[in-house]
Motif scaffolding. Structure first.
Motif, PDB file in Angstrom:
ATOM      1  N   GLU A  28       0.834  -1.204   0.000  1.00 16.91           N
ATOM      2  CA  GLU A  28       0.000   0.000   0.000  1.00 16.91           C
ATOM      3  C   GLU A  28       0.870   1.256   0.000  1.00 16.91           C
ATOM      4  OE1 GLU A  28      -2.616  -0.188   3.314  1.00 16.91           O
ATOM      5  OE2 GLU A  28      -3.743  -1.922   2.563  1.00 16.91           O
ATOM      6  N   GLN A  29       1.960   1.215   0.769  1.00 16.40           N
ATOM      7  CA  GLN A  29       2.854   2.387   0.809  1.00 16.40           C
ATOM      8  C   GLN A  29       3.552   2.583  -0.536  1.00 16.40           C
ATOM      9  OE1 GLN A  29       3.021   4.697   2.852  1.00 16.40           O
ATOM     10  NE2 GLN A  29       4.887   5.792   2.311  1.00 16.40           N
ATOM     11  N   TYR A 103       9.844  11.754   1.431  1.00 12.98           N
ATOM     12  CA  TYR A 103       9.711  11.682   2.885  1.00 12.98           C
ATOM     13  C   TYR A 103      10.075  12.990   3.577  1.00 12.98           C
ATOM     14  CZ  TYR A 103       8.726   6.715   2.688  1.00 12.98           C
ATOM     15  OH  TYR A 103       8.128   5.497   2.452  1.00 12.98           O
ATOM     16  N   LYS A 104      10.564  13.964   2.822  1.00 10.37           N
ATOM     17  CA  LYS A 104      10.824  15.282   3.415  1.00 10.37           C
ATOM     18  C   LYS A 104       9.553  16.108   3.550  1.00 10.37           C
ATOM     19  CE  LYS A 104      15.685  16.047   2.207  1.00 10.37           C
ATOM     20  NZ  LYS A 104      16.624  16.878   1.408  1.00 10.37           N
ATOM     21  N   ASP A 109       6.589  11.636   7.983  1.00  9.40           N
ATOM     22  CA  ASP A 109       7.403  10.896   8.936  1.00  9.40           C
ATOM     23  C   ASP A 109       6.583   9.844   9.664  1.00  9.40           C
ATOM     24  OD1 ASP A 109       5.908  12.865  10.150  1.00  9.40           O
ATOM     25  OD2 ASP A 109       7.386  13.278  11.705  1.00  9.40           O
ATOM     26  N   GLN A 110       5.255   9.928   9.526  1.00  4.35           N
ATOM     27  CA  GLN A 110       4.377   8.932  10.152  1.00  4.35           C
ATOM     28  C   GLN A 110       3.938   7.855   9.168  1.00  4.35           C
ATOM     29  OE1 GLN A 110       3.793   8.804  13.508  1.00  4.35           O
ATOM     30  NE2 GLN A 110       5.361  10.420  13.407  1.00  4.35           N
ATOM     31  N   GLU A 111       4.502   7.862   7.958  1.00  3.39           N
ATOM     32  CA  GLU A 111       4.224   6.806   6.988  1.00  3.39           C
ATOM     33  C   GLU A 111       5.299   5.733   7.065  1.00  3.39           C
ATOM     34  OE1 GLU A 111       3.688   8.227   3.024  1.00  3.39           O
ATOM     35  OE2 GLU A 111       2.301   9.828   3.615  1.00  3.39           O
ATOM     36  N   LEU A 127       8.871   0.803   9.980  1.00  4.76           N
ATOM     37  CA  LEU A 127       7.616   1.334  10.494  1.00  4.76           C
ATOM     38  C   LEU A 127       7.833   2.746  11.011  1.00  4.76           C
ATOM     39  CD1 LEU A 127       6.439  -1.822  12.431  1.00  4.76           C
ATOM     40  CD2 LEU A 127       5.483  -0.955  10.296  1.00  4.76           C
ATOM     41  N   PRO A 128       6.801   3.600  10.965  1.00  2.00           N
ATOM     42  CA  PRO A 128       6.965   4.971  11.482  1.00  2.00           C
ATOM     43  C   PRO A 128       7.289   4.960  12.958  1.00  2.00           C
ATOM     44  CG  PRO A 128       4.652   4.475  11.070  1.00  2.00           C
ATOM     45  CD  PRO A 128       5.439   3.342  10.473  1.00  2.00           C
TER      46      PRO A 128
END
Length: 392
Positions: A28-29, A103-104, A109-111, A127-128
């Motif tokens: 999914e990510q 990711y910036k 940062d929670q993904e 994992l986050p």
């Protein structure tokens, strides 16, 4: 629930290993990442990321070798030379950079984190980070302390503070806020100049920019015979070697402009440049028919250079209307009848080079010189930008 990606809150435990991330959560990510504009517009990089993620999830690290990736993802033959074909290495580096940019963005940062470490094609999934456990603080009231005496900074200053009207203080604060707003807001809302928008991808990356100039056949020294208006334009160009001079002038102007922008620039002929050279640094390609890389990399673009012969008709083709000759120049015409040239300016993230490439070329060297002047002149670029579609 061990192995299910759920962990008790409030316990001071070390992070679980990366392979504890659920495969479906990873998939999914991956799809969430490839839907982002950083990947959405490139089948090359989104396809590579999906391949690496799937093989890593399946534990098939033996499939994540350069040769196999080249065959499976990029359609290379089984015996292709990986030392001369850097497609996989270039694409993997670009995937790493785009993941870092993804990711910036705030909130990501929670993904679930996907990384492809340098020197390997095996992906890592993290994992986050768990939010720190909330704590309750009990405040114990303190004994009231006697108010300290005012420091003797001067009786006049103390008296002024003691007698200050609160309305004056509020008015002073309001004036400061208005002044800051008047200074900051226009700078925030002011549009980025067209010239900065155009050059941003080239200037923001690391390393220098290489300017590749045309390399036409050797031409005899210019003769001193007077200009004959009835002479064919091509004969005039051949007799007076202006094309190499035009490219050198354009390259010099570009180099000065780029250095003013804080970017080092090098000039080299396109004739002996390889694809590996273009992959090593962002490139500016000057010229048209005598620049092999303009013709090779630009062959699939919407607008591209075409010609019937070396000495005859040449034009810029619109692939949506390939039979039209709206931007054409006939070099067999008498010199006195040639009064204009046409310029092709393009900036693309080239899939072959894996780099940003700017093309500045005219149907002749005169157009190339004019094109270099346009892309280094803020006013000319602003005028050009007025005719471009929104969000170009």
């Amino acid at each position: 629930m061990a192995g299910q990606g759920i962990y008790a809150q409030g316990r001071n435990e070390s992070r679980p290993p990366a392979d504890r991330a659920e495969p479906e959560a990873v998939r999914e990510q991956v799809e969430r990442v490839v839907r982002d504009p950083l990947f959405r517009n490139s089948k090359r990089y989104s396809g590579l990321l999906r391949f690496i993620a799937e093989r890593s999830l399946d534990g098939r690290s033996e499939d994540l070798k350069e040769r196999i990736i080249g065959m499976e993802v990029f359609g290379r033959s089984p015996d292709y030379d990986t030392s001369n074909d850097a497609t996989v290495r270039v694409a993997a580096n670009e995937v790493r950079k785009r993941l870092a940019l993804y990711y910036k963005e705030p909130g990501r940062d929670q993904e679930l984190r996907i990384d492809v470490p340098s020197g390997s094609y095996v992906a890592e999934f993290r994992l986050p980070e768990l939010a720190p456990q909330a704590t309750t603080t009990v405040q114990v009231p303190e004994e009231p302390k006697p108010e300290p005496e005012k420091r003797k900074l001067g009786s006049a200053a103390v008296a002024a503070l003691d007698g200050l009207n609160p309305r004056y203080l509020i008015a002073a604060i309001a004036i400061v806020i208005l002044a800051l707003t008047a200074w900051v807001v226009p700078r925030i809302l002011a549009p980025v100049p067209m010239i900065d928008q155009f050059w941003a991808p080239m200037l923001n990356g690391p390393g220098p920019i290489v300017v590749y100039i045309s390399a036409p056949p050797d031409i005899a020294a210019a003769q001193s015979a007077p200009v004959n208006p009835a002479e064919r334009f091509h004969d005039f160009m051949d007799r007076r070697p202006r094309v190499p001079v035009a490219d050198m002038n354009a390259a010099s102007a570009l180099g000065s402009f780029l250095r003013r922008k804080g970017k080092e620039a090098f000039v080299r002929p396109a004739l002996n440049a390889s694809l590996s050279d273009l992959r090593s640094a962002p490139a500016v390609l000057l010229g048209s028919y005598h620049n092999d890389w303009v013709m090779r990399l630009g062959g699939d673009l919407h607008f591209r250079f075409r010609r019937e012969s070396e000495e005859g008709l040449r034009w810029i083709e619109d692939s949506a209307n390939p039979t039209a000759r709206n931007w054409a120049l006939d070099l067999s015409m008498p010199l006195g009848q040639v009064s204009q040239d046409y310029i092709l300016l393009s900036r693309v993230l080239d899939q072959s080079a894996g780099r940003w490439v700017v093309v500045i070329g005219g149907l002749t060297g005169f157009g190339t010189t004019a094109g270099s002047e346009i892309v280094t002149d803020p006013n000319a670029m602003a005028a050009l930008g007025a005719h471009l579609p929104k969000n170009w």
